[in-house]
Design an enzyme around this catalytic site. Sequence first.
Site, PDB file in Angstrom:
ATOM      1  NE  ARG A  68       3.603 -11.175  -5.679  1.00 12.41           N
ATOM      2  CZ  ARG A  68       2.485 -10.486  -5.931  1.00 12.41           C
ATOM      3  NH1 ARG A  68       1.317 -10.917  -5.508  1.00 12.41           N
ATOM      4  NH2 ARG A  68       2.536  -9.356  -6.607  1.00 12.41           N
ATOM      5  NE  ARG A 137      -3.282 -13.093  -4.550  1.00 11.04           N
ATOM      6  CZ  ARG A 137      -2.977 -11.973  -5.210  1.00 11.04           C
ATOM      7  NH1 ARG A 137      -1.991 -11.195  -4.805  1.00 11.04           N
ATOM      8  NH2 ARG A 137      -3.682 -11.616  -6.269  1.00 11.04           N
ATOM      9  CE  LYS A 205      -5.212  -8.499  -5.510  1.00  7.30           C
ATOM     10  NZ  LYS A 205      -4.140  -7.565  -5.851  1.00  7.30           N
ATOM     11  CE  LYS A 207      -3.009  -8.707  -1.195  1.00  6.86           C
ATOM     12  NZ  LYS A 207      -2.435  -7.434  -1.662  1.00  6.86           N
ATOM     13  CB  CYS A 426       4.672  -0.219  -5.435  1.00  4.96           C
ATOM     14  SG  CYS A 426       4.480   0.861  -6.869  1.00  4.96           S
ATOM     15  CB  CYS A 432       4.078  -2.823 -12.325  1.00  2.00           C
ATOM     16  SG  CYS A 432       2.321  -2.865 -11.926  1.00  2.00           S
ATOM     17  CB  CYS A 471      -1.086   2.686 -10.420  1.00  2.00           C
ATOM     18  SG  CYS A 471      -1.512   1.096  -9.677  1.00  2.00           S
ATOM     19  CB  CYS A 475       1.615  -2.605  -4.440  1.00  2.00           C
ATOM     20  SG  CYS A 475       0.465  -3.211  -5.682  1.00  2.00           S
TER      21      CYS A 475
HETATM   22 FE1  SRM Z   1       0.035  -5.452  -5.504  1.00  2.00          FE
HETATM   23  C1  SRM Z   1      -1.497  -5.776  -8.506  1.00  2.00           C
HETATM   24  C2  SRM Z   1       3.035  -5.820  -6.948  1.00  2.00           C
HETATM   25  C3  SRM Z   1       1.395  -5.861  -2.461  1.00  2.00           C
HETATM   26  C4  SRM Z   1      -2.789  -4.167  -4.085  1.00  2.00           C
HETATM   27  N1  SRM Z   1       0.654  -5.809  -7.405  1.00  2.00           N
HETATM   28  C5  SRM Z   1      -0.149  -5.966  -8.494  1.00  2.00           C
HETATM   29  C6  SRM Z   1       0.681  -6.433  -9.710  1.00  2.00           C
HETATM   30  C7  SRM Z   1       0.665  -7.926  -9.724  1.00  2.00           C
HETATM   31  C8  SRM Z   1       0.284  -5.814 -11.054  1.00  2.00           C
HETATM   32  C9  SRM Z   1      -0.691  -6.540 -11.941  1.00  2.00           C
HETATM   33  O1  SRM Z   1      -1.773  -6.938 -11.468  1.00  2.00           O
HETATM   34  O2  SRM Z   1      -0.384  -6.674 -13.122  1.00  2.00           O
HETATM   35  C10 SRM Z   1       2.078  -5.878  -9.292  1.00  2.00           C
HETATM   36  C11 SRM Z   1       3.291  -6.586  -9.894  1.00  2.00           C
HETATM   37  C12 SRM Z   1       4.406  -5.594 -10.114  1.00  2.00           C
HETATM   38  C13 SRM Z   1       5.708  -6.198 -10.459  1.00  2.00           C
HETATM   39  O3  SRM Z   1       6.188  -5.971 -11.581  1.00  2.00           O
HETATM   40  O4  SRM Z   1       6.311  -6.868  -9.635  1.00  2.00           O
HETATM   41  C14 SRM Z   1       1.942  -5.849  -7.797  1.00  2.00           C
HETATM   42  N2  SRM Z   1       1.845  -5.891  -4.846  1.00  2.00           N
HETATM   43  C15 SRM Z   1       2.983  -5.911  -5.591  1.00  2.00           C
HETATM   44  C16 SRM Z   1       4.210  -5.999  -4.725  1.00  2.00           C
HETATM   45  C17 SRM Z   1       5.365  -6.778  -5.329  1.00  2.00           C
HETATM   46  C18 SRM Z   1       4.621  -4.565  -4.407  1.00  2.00           C
HETATM   47  C19 SRM Z   1       5.876  -4.369  -3.620  1.00  2.00           C
HETATM   48  O5  SRM Z   1       6.432  -3.289  -3.819  1.00  2.00           O
HETATM   49  O6  SRM Z   1       6.265  -5.177  -2.802  1.00  2.00           O
HETATM   50  C20 SRM Z   1       3.587  -6.615  -3.463  1.00  2.00           C
HETATM   51  C21 SRM Z   1       3.571  -8.116  -3.499  1.00  2.00           C
HETATM   52  C22 SRM Z   1       2.958  -8.667  -2.260  1.00  2.00           C
HETATM   53  C23 SRM Z   1       3.036 -10.150  -2.130  1.00  2.00           C
HETATM   54  O7  SRM Z   1       4.125 -10.654  -1.916  1.00  2.00           O
HETATM   55  O8  SRM Z   1       1.987 -10.813  -2.183  1.00  2.00           O
HETATM   56  C24 SRM Z   1       2.158  -6.102  -3.569  1.00  2.00           C
HETATM   57  N3  SRM Z   1      -0.618  -5.163  -3.602  1.00  2.00           N
HETATM   58  C25 SRM Z   1       0.146  -5.281  -2.483  1.00  2.00           C
HETATM   59  C26 SRM Z   1      -0.514  -4.674  -1.365  1.00  2.00           C
HETATM   60  C27 SRM Z   1       0.054  -4.534   0.037  1.00  2.00           C
HETATM   61  C28 SRM Z   1      -0.352  -5.630   0.949  1.00  2.00           C
HETATM   62  O9  SRM Z   1      -0.945  -6.628   0.535  1.00  2.00           O
HETATM   63  O10 SRM Z   1      -0.081  -5.496   2.143  1.00  2.00           O
HETATM   64  C29 SRM Z   1      -1.715  -4.171  -1.835  1.00  2.00           C
HETATM   65  C30 SRM Z   1      -2.734  -3.352  -1.017  1.00  2.00           C
HETATM   66  C31 SRM Z   1      -3.525  -4.161  -0.063  1.00  2.00           C
HETATM   67  C32 SRM Z   1      -4.725  -4.731  -0.734  1.00  2.00           C
HETATM   68  O11 SRM Z   1      -4.622  -5.778  -1.353  1.00  2.00           O
HETATM   69  O12 SRM Z   1      -5.771  -4.089  -0.664  1.00  2.00           O
HETATM   70  C33 SRM Z   1      -1.773  -4.495  -3.243  1.00  2.00           C
HETATM   71  N4  SRM Z   1      -1.828  -5.082  -6.174  1.00  2.00           N
HETATM   72  C34 SRM Z   1      -2.834  -4.491  -5.443  1.00  2.00           C
HETATM   73  C35 SRM Z   1      -3.968  -4.271  -6.299  1.00  2.00           C
HETATM   74  C36 SRM Z   1      -5.314  -3.639  -5.882  1.00  2.00           C
HETATM   75  C37 SRM Z   1      -6.245  -4.643  -5.338  1.00  2.00           C
HETATM   76  C38 SRM Z   1      -7.605  -4.091  -5.059  1.00  2.00           C
HETATM   77  O13 SRM Z   1      -8.244  -4.543  -4.125  1.00  2.00           O
HETATM   78  O14 SRM Z   1      -8.066  -3.222  -5.790  1.00  2.00           O
HETATM   79  C39 SRM Z   1      -3.589  -4.728  -7.591  1.00  2.00           C
HETATM   80  C40 SRM Z   1      -4.441  -4.707  -8.864  1.00  2.00           C
HETATM   81  C41 SRM Z   1      -5.340  -5.866  -8.988  1.00  2.00           C
HETATM   82  O15 SRM Z   1      -5.319  -6.798  -8.180  1.00  2.00           O
HETATM   83  O16 SRM Z   1      -6.123  -5.838  -9.930  1.00  2.00           O
HETATM   84  C42 SRM Z   1      -2.245  -5.219  -7.472  1.00  2.00           C
HETATM   85 FE1  SF4 Z   2       2.029  -1.739  -9.976  1.00  2.00          FE
HETATM   86 FE2  SF4 Z   2       0.303  -0.008  -9.007  1.00  2.00          FE
HETATM   87 FE3  SF4 Z   2       1.093  -2.073  -7.514  1.00  2.00          FE
HETATM   88 FE4  SF4 Z   2       2.776  -0.123  -8.007  1.00  2.00          FE
HETATM   89  S1  SF4 Z   2       0.849   0.084  -6.881  1.00  2.00           S
HETATM   90  S2  SF4 Z   2       3.230  -2.320  -8.201  1.00  2.00           S
HETATM   91  S3  SF4 Z   2       2.221   0.512 -10.052  1.00  2.00           S
HETATM   92  S4  SF4 Z   2      -0.078  -2.205  -9.376  1.00  2.00           S
END
Ligand code: SRM
Ligand code: SF4
Length: 556
Positions: A68, A137, A205, A207, A426, A432, A471, A475
Amino acid sequence: MTNNLKSQNELLKESSPTLAGNIAQTLADAGATSFSDDDNQFLKFHGIYQQDDRDLRKTGKKFIMMIRLRVPGGVLTPAQYLELDRLSTQYGNNTLRVTSRQTLQFHSVLKSNLRATVKGINDALLTTIAACGDVVRNVTASPSPASDGVREHILAEARKLSAALAPRTPAYHSIWIDGKALDLADENVKNFVDPLYGKSYLPRKFKIAFAIPPVNDVDVFANDAGLIAIVEGGKLIGFNLAAGGGMGRSHGNDETFPRVADVIGFLTPDQVEQTVRAVVTIHRDFGDRANRKHARLKYLLADRGVEWFRTELEQRLGFKLAPARPFSFTKQGDAFGWHEQADGNWFLGLFVETGRIKDTERRQMKTALRKIVEQFRPEVRLTPGNNVLLANVRAEQREAITALLAVHGISVARQGSAVRCASMACVSLPTCGLGLAESERYLPDLITRIEGLLGEVSLGDEEIIIRMTGCPNGCARPYMAEIGFVGKAPGKYQIWLGGNEASTRLNRLWKDIVKDADVIAELRPLLGRYAQERRAGERFGDWVARVLWAEQPAAN
Ligand code: SRM
Ligand code: SF4
């Protein structure tokens, strides 16, 4: 807090504050196809996730890397875009994934190609450091060049803040640019402690987003820290600071929940860096280091209250924050089609379904974008809605670009129905590791069925904001959508209803488990009632909040 209360991740970070782990050694070992579990944790800070292709699990584990980028404000030069396009073809799966935080991901890079890819990204004057990990981030900023000159100022602020809050470890440069392990005999390496993050970085993290009202295209309230521009007479006079937003939750754990950020106070532009830095240090010093599920800044605000937060912040700053200025968001989303910029040039908003830039038989988005960028050299702007804007196009170039897209199956005038263009999914399967249900690969078909349903209940081309995640981590920010689908198990989703157009209101759980085959039957009576009962101009999410929530106040 005593050591035995700290989570494993905390102990690991403390053990190697440079975040170097054994990454360089494993990279150099041509026989190794994967990294150790500990190195996986360090790799995240370098912008890399080790994954395995879940479609292939039955026949054996195939390790693949997701990379990323960190692109504050989402703006790429034409040369940078072309290089990323080339790298994704050479080393990735020939797709680029626009993320919901305005950057790009490569998927399916083999370990043997990892260094060449990351080096290539850096050679293009881009980076991957701190795109993931317990740090600040990618800083997002409103991408639309349609607004006035203020946007340039805000993009500059986003870039400045991103650079100021980046980790300082020498390991990134050493491993990826120089291609060698850190010299552990070097005193600077031995004693390295990050000046902002300390030895153990943040508990989780962090943001940050910059929004320009009235358009909330960055989903500012879903961020740990939000900066809401206050513009008067065409001049940026400062920002309202919002803090404590976030989406992530876990099924069956009520102590985890999505939360919209609270507006804390007003800052002048020269106070931004100092103030956001102070917010980051509050997270660093008070965030939960024992329980990662309770470690985001939002839980500090939820547990200790906004007043506690404001007092702590003002104490660290040494001055009182001015009261927040009035502001109003009326909408979210990206501007599709051709629009004139403030400087007389034009930009083109392109809907990228589920954010995946790829070629299919019907639509060759990847090839079309490459040809356009090669030929016409527009700036490429990534949006937090997973879409692309091509900016700084001269008026006389528009026709040829529109024609080039048409040859590749993309109609500028009709990029998709309103409901499709407002949708987000997502990544989820197959890359993922946390996905419980399909998302990116499933939503386009579901939208086709929903388009049919909208026609059936006489809602025609109504825009309803629909977001899906595989899930509950959120995201694609499904808890801000008018209809949110959240994966519960293969083929099964929760349905959340009632977000609003301005993305200022959380939705609520409507149904806990709905099989994908039953989704339309579940939505039919709701959309039918909405069509009958809505007030003039009332959106679906607002009807849900007015009518359904009054009928079932305890639905959540
Ligand atoms: Fe996310 C974890 C993809 C935006 C909340 N996210 C992940 C992981 C890295 C899975 C992992 O930990 O093994 C995913 C990788 C999937 C893959 O195969 O690519 C993943 N997140 C993404 C992306 C690519 C989704 C998308 O469809 O675009 C986004 C990348 C953003 C970036 O460029 O930095 C992405 N993730 C978000 C957002 C939206 C946002 O930031 O506006 C959220 C919700 C906002 C927030 O952070 O509260 C988000 N991702 C999570 C979480 C839950 C965090 C939490 O507070 O509980 C996880 C799980 C974790 O961190 O343990 C996670
Ligand atoms: Fe993976 Fe869950 Fe984020 Fe979708 S919402 S990319 S399934 S961690």
